[in-house]
Write a protein that holds these residues in place. Structure first.
Motif, PDB file in Angstrom:
ATOM      1  N   THR A 312      19.643  12.943  19.434  1.00  0.00           N
ATOM      2  CA  THR A 312      18.695  13.122  18.332  1.00  0.00           C
ATOM      3  C   THR A 312      18.170  11.749  17.916  1.00  0.00           C
ATOM      4  O   THR A 312      18.954  10.833  17.645  1.00  0.00           O
ATOM      5  CB  THR A 312      19.365  13.802  17.128  1.00  0.00           C
ATOM      6  N   ALA A 313      16.854  11.630  17.877  1.00  0.00           N
ATOM      7  CA  ALA A 313      16.217  10.378  17.459  1.00  0.00           C
ATOM      8  C   ALA A 313      15.861  10.459  15.986  1.00  0.00           C
ATOM      9  O   ALA A 313      15.508  11.520  15.472  1.00  0.00           O
ATOM     10  CB  ALA A 313      14.973  10.106  18.286  1.00  0.00           C
ATOM     11  N   LEU A 314      15.950   9.322  15.309  1.00  0.00           N
ATOM     12  CA  LEU A 314      15.536   9.230  13.915  1.00  0.00           C
ATOM     13  C   LEU A 314      14.126   8.657  13.900  1.00  0.00           C
ATOM     14  O   LEU A 314      13.899   7.516  14.330  1.00  0.00           O
ATOM     15  CB  LEU A 314      16.498   8.331  13.133  1.00  0.00           C
ATOM     16  N   ALA A 315      13.164   9.459  13.443  1.00  0.00           N
ATOM     17  CA  ALA A 315      11.754   9.093  13.563  1.00  0.00           C
ATOM     18  C   ALA A 315      11.411   7.821  12.795  1.00  0.00           C
ATOM     19  O   ALA A 315      10.465   7.122  13.153  1.00  0.00           O
ATOM     20  CB  ALA A 315      10.873  10.250  13.081  1.00  0.00           C
ATOM     21  N   THR A 316      12.140   7.502  11.737  1.00  0.00           N
ATOM     22  CA  THR A 316      11.803   6.322  10.935  1.00  0.00           C
ATOM     23  C   THR A 316      12.152   5.020  11.633  1.00  0.00           C
ATOM     24  O   THR A 316      11.585   3.978  11.304  1.00  0.00           O
ATOM     25  CB  THR A 316      12.540   6.387   9.591  1.00  0.00           C
ATOM     26  N   SER A 317      13.101   5.046  12.586  1.00  0.00           N
ATOM     27  CA  SER A 317      13.498   3.797  13.252  1.00  0.00           C
ATOM     28  C   SER A 317      13.446   3.891  14.765  1.00  0.00           C
ATOM     29  O   SER A 317      13.295   2.866  15.443  1.00  0.00           O
ATOM     30  CB  SER A 317      14.927   3.422  12.830  1.00  0.00           C
ATOM     31  N   GLY A 318      13.582   5.089  15.326  1.00  0.00           N
ATOM     32  CA  GLY A 318      13.555   5.246  16.771  1.00  0.00           C
ATOM     33  C   GLY A 318      14.911   5.220  17.431  1.00  0.00           C
ATOM     34  O   GLY A 318      15.006   5.466  18.637  1.00  0.00           O
ATOM     35  N   TYR A 319      15.982   4.945  16.708  1.00  0.00           N
ATOM     36  CA  TYR A 319      17.313   4.926  17.298  1.00  0.00           C
ATOM     37  C   TYR A 319      17.806   6.342  17.541  1.00  0.00           C
ATOM     38  O   TYR A 319      17.452   7.278  16.818  1.00  0.00           O
ATOM     39  CB  TYR A 319      18.288   4.171  16.392  1.00  0.00           C
ATOM     40  N   HIS A 333      23.518   9.495   2.958  1.00  0.00           N
ATOM     41  CA  HIS A 333      23.007   8.186   2.525  1.00  0.00           C
ATOM     42  C   HIS A 333      21.485   8.125   2.435  1.00  0.00           C
ATOM     43  O   HIS A 333      20.948   7.172   1.858  1.00  0.00           O
ATOM     44  CB  HIS A 333      23.494   7.092   3.478  1.00  0.00           C
ATOM     45  N   GLN A 334      20.779   9.063   3.078  1.00  0.00           N
ATOM     46  CA  GLN A 334      19.310   9.110   3.049  1.00  0.00           C
ATOM     47  C   GLN A 334      18.694   7.803   3.536  1.00  0.00           C
ATOM     48  O   GLN A 334      17.741   7.289   2.955  1.00  0.00           O
ATOM     49  CB  GLN A 334      18.803   9.444   1.638  1.00  0.00           C
ATOM     50  N   ARG A 335      19.216   7.270   4.607  1.00  0.00           N
ATOM     51  CA  ARG A 335      18.664   6.071   5.231  1.00  0.00           C
ATOM     52  C   ARG A 335      19.135   6.004   6.677  1.00  0.00           C
ATOM     53  O   ARG A 335      20.058   6.705   7.087  1.00  0.00           O
ATOM     54  CB  ARG A 335      19.094   4.811   4.486  1.00  0.00           C
ATOM     55  N   CYS A 336      18.477   5.145   7.470  1.00  0.00           N
ATOM     56  CA  CYS A 336      18.857   4.948   8.857  1.00  0.00           C
ATOM     57  C   CYS A 336      20.158   4.156   8.916  1.00  0.00           C
ATOM     58  O   CYS A 336      20.297   3.146   8.212  1.00  0.00           O
ATOM     59  CB  CYS A 336      17.745   4.225   9.607  1.00  0.00           C
ATOM     60  N   PRO A 337      21.118   4.544   9.751  1.00  0.00           N
ATOM     61  CA  PRO A 337      22.383   3.806   9.815  1.00  0.00           C
ATOM     62  C   PRO A 337      22.225   2.376  10.303  1.00  0.00           C
ATOM     63  O   PRO A 337      23.018   1.503   9.938  1.00  0.00           O
ATOM     64  CB  PRO A 337      23.223   4.631  10.792  1.00  0.00           C
ATOM     65  N   LEU A 345      16.194  14.491   6.303  1.00  0.00           N
ATOM     66  CA  LEU A 345      16.631  15.342   7.397  1.00  0.00           C
ATOM     67  C   LEU A 345      15.476  15.763   8.309  1.00  0.00           C
ATOM     68  O   LEU A 345      15.682  15.967   9.504  1.00  0.00           O
ATOM     69  CB  LEU A 345      17.334  16.587   6.833  1.00  0.00           C
ATOM     70  N   GLN A 346      14.278  15.873   7.746  1.00  0.00           N
ATOM     71  CA  GLN A 346      13.154  16.277   8.595  1.00  0.00           C
ATOM     72  C   GLN A 346      12.717  15.178   9.559  1.00  0.00           C
ATOM     73  O   GLN A 346      11.907  15.423  10.455  1.00  0.00           O
ATOM     74  CB  GLN A 346      11.962  16.717   7.748  1.00  0.00           C
ATOM     75  N   HIS A 347      13.258  13.981   9.393  1.00  0.00           N
ATOM     76  CA  HIS A 347      12.945  12.892  10.319  1.00  0.00           C
ATOM     77  C   HIS A 347      13.798  12.940  11.578  1.00  0.00           C
ATOM     78  O   HIS A 347      13.596  12.128  12.481  1.00  0.00           O
ATOM     79  CB  HIS A 347      13.131  11.539   9.621  1.00  0.00           C
ATOM     80  N   LEU A 348      14.782  13.843  11.650  1.00  0.00           N
ATOM     81  CA  LEU A 348      15.614  13.982  12.833  1.00  0.00           C
ATOM     82  C   LEU A 348      14.845  14.770  13.906  1.00  0.00           C
ATOM     83  O   LEU A 348      14.333  15.861  13.649  1.00  0.00           O
ATOM     84  CB  LEU A 348      16.914  14.699  12.498  1.00  0.00           C
ATOM     85  N   VAL A 349      14.775  14.219  15.093  1.00  0.00           N
ATOM     86  CA  VAL A 349      14.041  14.843  16.188  1.00  0.00           C
ATOM     87  C   VAL A 349      15.003  14.995  17.369  1.00  0.00           C
ATOM     88  O   VAL A 349      15.473  13.999  17.927  1.00  0.00           O
ATOM     89  CB  VAL A 349      12.829  13.996  16.608  1.00  0.00           C
ATOM     90  N   LYS A 350      15.318  16.230  17.739  1.00  0.00           N
ATOM     91  CA  LYS A 350      16.228  16.476  18.854  1.00  0.00           C
ATOM     92  C   LYS A 350      15.508  16.197  20.175  1.00  0.00           C
ATOM     93  O   LYS A 350      14.337  16.554  20.349  1.00  0.00           O
ATOM     94  CB  LYS A 350      16.747  17.912  18.816  1.00  0.00           C
TER      95      LYS A 350
END
Length: 356
Positions: A312-319, A333-337, A345-350
């Protein structure tokens, strides 16, 4: 038909001294447009410095509610109206009182606090319920809760009933607006009926009372003392801030409308031509991150340091992470690790890789 409808609403407003349906809908829309603008401003601040402004993103609802409470209480006390109602030249009139009350006198104590409760508490609860529904639906879609969970039936009942409850809530408001248009009720919203007030236009006497109060405060003997000067200074500063806020809201609404037009379908070709630039580099890490902060292997999750499952990619950072790891971290935490960028949660892209 349109001319007949406009004549009908204008005639009803003129005959009863009440605002037209266009005015009351406009003032309702004003505050609903302020919240997304402030939310976007907080997001920009958090992205610029997540370590310093991260609390704004985590506690945005509570901070916004507190600021809104201070703003609305100030306007209700001084103008007998909320910020948006005063912006459109309206006031709240207590129902069931024979005597006419000037707007500068404020509302009676019970009506004042009931109005504050309807203006502040009800939207806050509605936002929280909407987010809870979105989160539980996301968890239900990906089976985050175990089947043996004791709360499973309650979650299912809430997910099933809330869309119908929300539909009834919106229909309730629509019914009141229709009745208001045809003069069947003096309330355009059920929240006004619960608060025990109705909306009316500011009269010439109300405007004169505002001017007399400001002039009497400037001529009072207490204003010549040190304490009076300080009180006058803070009062003028607050008034100036209110005027600046009103102007800023107007400009902000225009800017939001411009963005909506800019990203409309007819401007997609222009946007693509302007955005056809090289892919930007990865986000800059914080100074506290070292080269050992990320795993050496590309198929290892940065959170659990194991081979990724359900990439799963995090759209805000790409990791890329394991879905369960990323979901639990972003939910908490509502932020990128890795980067600390504000995320939801809607920024998670499988990611689905083709089968070999």
């Amino acid at each position: 038909m349109a001319e007949l409808g406009a004549h009908l609403t204008a005639g009803l407003a003129a005959s009863s001294g009440r605002p037209s349906i266009f005015e009351v809908v406009a003032q309702d829309t004003l505050m609903s447009a302020v919240r997304p603008a402030v939310h976007h401003l907080c997001k920009v601040l958090v992205e610029s410095n997540p370590a310093r402004y991260g609390f704004l993103w985590r506690w945005f609802d509570e901070i916004y509610t507190l600021l809104d409470f201070l703003l609305q209480r100030h306007y209700l006390s001084r103008t007998s109206a909320s910020f948006s109602e005063n912006f459109y030249g309206m006031k709240r009139i207590p129902v069931g009182r024979g005597m006419c009350r000037l707007a500068s006198h404020g509302l009676p104590w019970a009506k004042h606090w009931r109005s504050l409760l309807m203006i502040i508490a009800v939207p806050y609860i509605k936002v929280k319920l909407d987010r809870l529904f979105a989160r539980l639906r996301e968890e239900d879609d990906y089976a985050i809760h175990l089947p043996e969970s004791s709360w499973k039936r309650l979650y299912k009942a809430f997910l099933t009933a809330y869309p119908f409850v929300n539909l009834g809530w919106e229909g309730w408001f629509l019914l009141y607006r229709l009745l208001y248009i045809f003069g069947k009720t003096q309330f355009h919203s059920p929240l006004l009926r619960v608060a025990g007030v109705r909306l009316g236009n500011l009269t010439h006497a109300d405007l004169q009372s505002f001017e007399q109060r400001s002039s009497s405060m400037s001529r009072s003997p207490a204003s010549t003392s040190v304490l009076g000067k300080l009180t006058s200074f803070f009062g003028n500063a607050l008034s100036g801030a209110a005027v600046s806020l009103s102007t800023g809201v107007s400009v902000g609404i225009f800017f939001l409308q411009f963005l909506e037009w800019w990203y409309s379908s007819e401007n997609q070709d222009t946007i693509k031509s302007l955005s056809s630039l090289p892919t930007p580099p990865p986000p800059v890490h914080f100074d506290r991150l070292t080269n050992d902060a990320l795993p050496k292997l590309k198929n290892v999750c940065p959170l659990c340091n194991k081979i990724r499952t359900n990439d799963t990619a995090l759209a805000t950072s790409g990791y890329v992470y394991c879905y369960r790891c990323a979901y639990n971290y972003v939910k908490r935490h509502q932020r990128c690790p890795v980067t600390g960028y504000p995320s939801e949660l809607q920024h998670l892209v499988k990611l689905y890789s083709p089968e070999a």
